[in-house]
Scaffold this motif. Sequence first.
Motif, PDB file in Angstrom:
ATOM      1  N   ALA A 251       1.028  -9.437  28.830  1.00  0.00           N
ATOM      2  CA  ALA A 251       0.284  -8.836  27.723  1.00  0.00           C
ATOM      3  C   ALA A 251      -0.657  -9.841  27.078  1.00  0.00           C
ATOM      4  N   PHE A 252      -0.184 -11.073  26.858  1.00  0.00           N
ATOM      5  CA  PHE A 252      -1.038 -12.072  26.217  1.00  0.00           C
ATOM      6  C   PHE A 252      -2.128 -12.566  27.165  1.00  0.00           C
TER       7      PHE A 252
ATOM      8  N   SER B 225      -4.190  -9.670  17.232  1.00  0.00           N
ATOM      9  CA  SER B 225      -3.895  -8.240  17.124  1.00  0.00           C
ATOM     10  C   SER B 225      -2.649  -7.874  17.923  1.00  0.00           C
ATOM     11  N   LEU B 226      -2.534  -8.424  19.135  1.00  0.00           N
ATOM     12  CA  LEU B 226      -1.351  -8.145  19.953  1.00  0.00           C
ATOM     13  C   LEU B 226      -0.099  -8.688  19.292  1.00  0.00           C
TER      14      LEU B 226
ATOM     15  N   GLY C 158      -7.937 -11.266  21.607  1.00  0.00           N
ATOM     16  CA  GLY C 158      -7.008 -10.200  21.238  1.00  0.00           C
ATOM     17  C   GLY C 158      -5.621 -10.681  20.891  1.00  0.00           C
ATOM     18  N   GLU C 159      -5.411 -12.016  20.852  1.00  0.00           N
ATOM     19  CA  GLU C 159      -4.065 -12.563  20.654  1.00  0.00           C
ATOM     20  C   GLU C 159      -3.470 -12.174  19.309  1.00  0.00           C
TER      21      GLU C 159
ATOM     22  N   LYS D  46      -3.584 -10.674  29.353  1.00  0.00           N
ATOM     23  CA  LYS D  46      -4.560  -9.591  29.346  1.00  0.00           C
ATOM     24  C   LYS D  46      -5.349  -9.562  28.047  1.00  0.00           C
ATOM     25  N   ALA D  47      -4.694  -9.850  26.920  1.00  0.00           N
ATOM     26  CA  ALA D  47      -5.369  -9.809  25.620  1.00  0.00           C
ATOM     27  C   ALA D  47      -6.390 -10.929  25.481  1.00  0.00           C
TER      28      ALA D  47
ATOM     29  N   TRP E   5       0.240 -18.278  20.793  1.00  0.00           N
ATOM     30  CA  TRP E   5       1.023 -17.918  21.965  1.00  0.00           C
ATOM     31  C   TRP E   5       1.492 -19.161  22.722  1.00  0.00           C
TER      32      TRP E   5
ATOM     33  N   ASP F   9       0.978  -6.372  16.525  1.00  0.00           N
ATOM     34  CA  ASP F   9       1.547  -5.129  17.035  1.00  0.00           C
ATOM     35  C   ASP F   9       2.950  -5.343  17.588  1.00  0.00           C
ATOM     36  N   LEU F  10       3.152  -6.438  18.335  1.00  0.00           N
ATOM     37  CA  LEU F  10       4.463  -6.696  18.925  1.00  0.00           C
ATOM     38  C   LEU F  10       5.505  -7.004  17.855  1.00  0.00           C
TER      39      LEU F  10
END
Length: 285
Positions: free
Chosen positions: A226-227, A237-238, A234-235, A229-230, A205, A241-242
């Motif tokens: 979003a990043f 996986s997010l 969780g980076e 929060k992740a 990110w 998904d994105l």
Amino acid sequence: MNKTAVSFEFFPPRNLDASFRLWETARALAPLSPDFVSVTYGAGGTTRKLTHEAVAALHNHYGLNVAAHLTCVDASREETMQIVDDYAQAGVREIVALRGDAPQGQDRWTAHPDGFSSSIDLIEAIASRGGFTIRAGAYPEPHPDSGGSTEADVRFLKLKIEAGASSSITQFFFDAETFFRFRDACAAAGIDAPVHPGILPIQSWNGTRKFAARCGTTVPDWAIEAFEKAGPEGEASLAHDLCTRLCRDLMDGGVGHLHFYTLNKPEMTLAVCRDLGIGGTELAA
């Protein structure tokens, strides 16, 4: 089987470990039957020789349709066209023709005294040789040198197509609507050559944000939030998904070709293609 076409961008290796990573990436992605793969130049043309070597290896050993990047940076017209002739002799028939970034140590791009002044001139010269499929760069958000004008970027793309490019590949973006607005503007300007969206699976990110700042890509607030929060855990996986959602939105909007900037890391690209049902992924799963 999904009929969406795919293509992949690689960068040339600078050392032995990076060479193994490139070959493993090519081996992993080849079963997806890409329409083509491209190999970049480094900033300022710093990997010109490595690019030529990687193009030849991918073409000869993997049977891939390789589109070699070629820029106007730090080379005379004669030197640049000799590269074109060398590619032709090696059996390479596709070129991604770009102006290129400023040479190292320079803040602004300036043409070589005996070189091409723009990608339009480069495309025209390659087209005059004959025998090549030429792809151009496109910018769904204003190029840093365009004065903040999408209209100027669209006009410039039209000139590239008129000079001999048969399609274009966009810079990466975060929202499908960004691409659709650009595609509509191209159509309104009379550009009927395909515009392929460039997709960047986010491997880092922080790295992606730095890259976006250099190339003029808007980082939307929702992505930043979003990043944050992740978090680091969780980076990945997010990011997966994105990327999957972006590609699906593009496909739902009529896009039939996705170009992935792989960064020589095939895992996320493979996973996204598998989730999208893009052909051949069962071989790479």
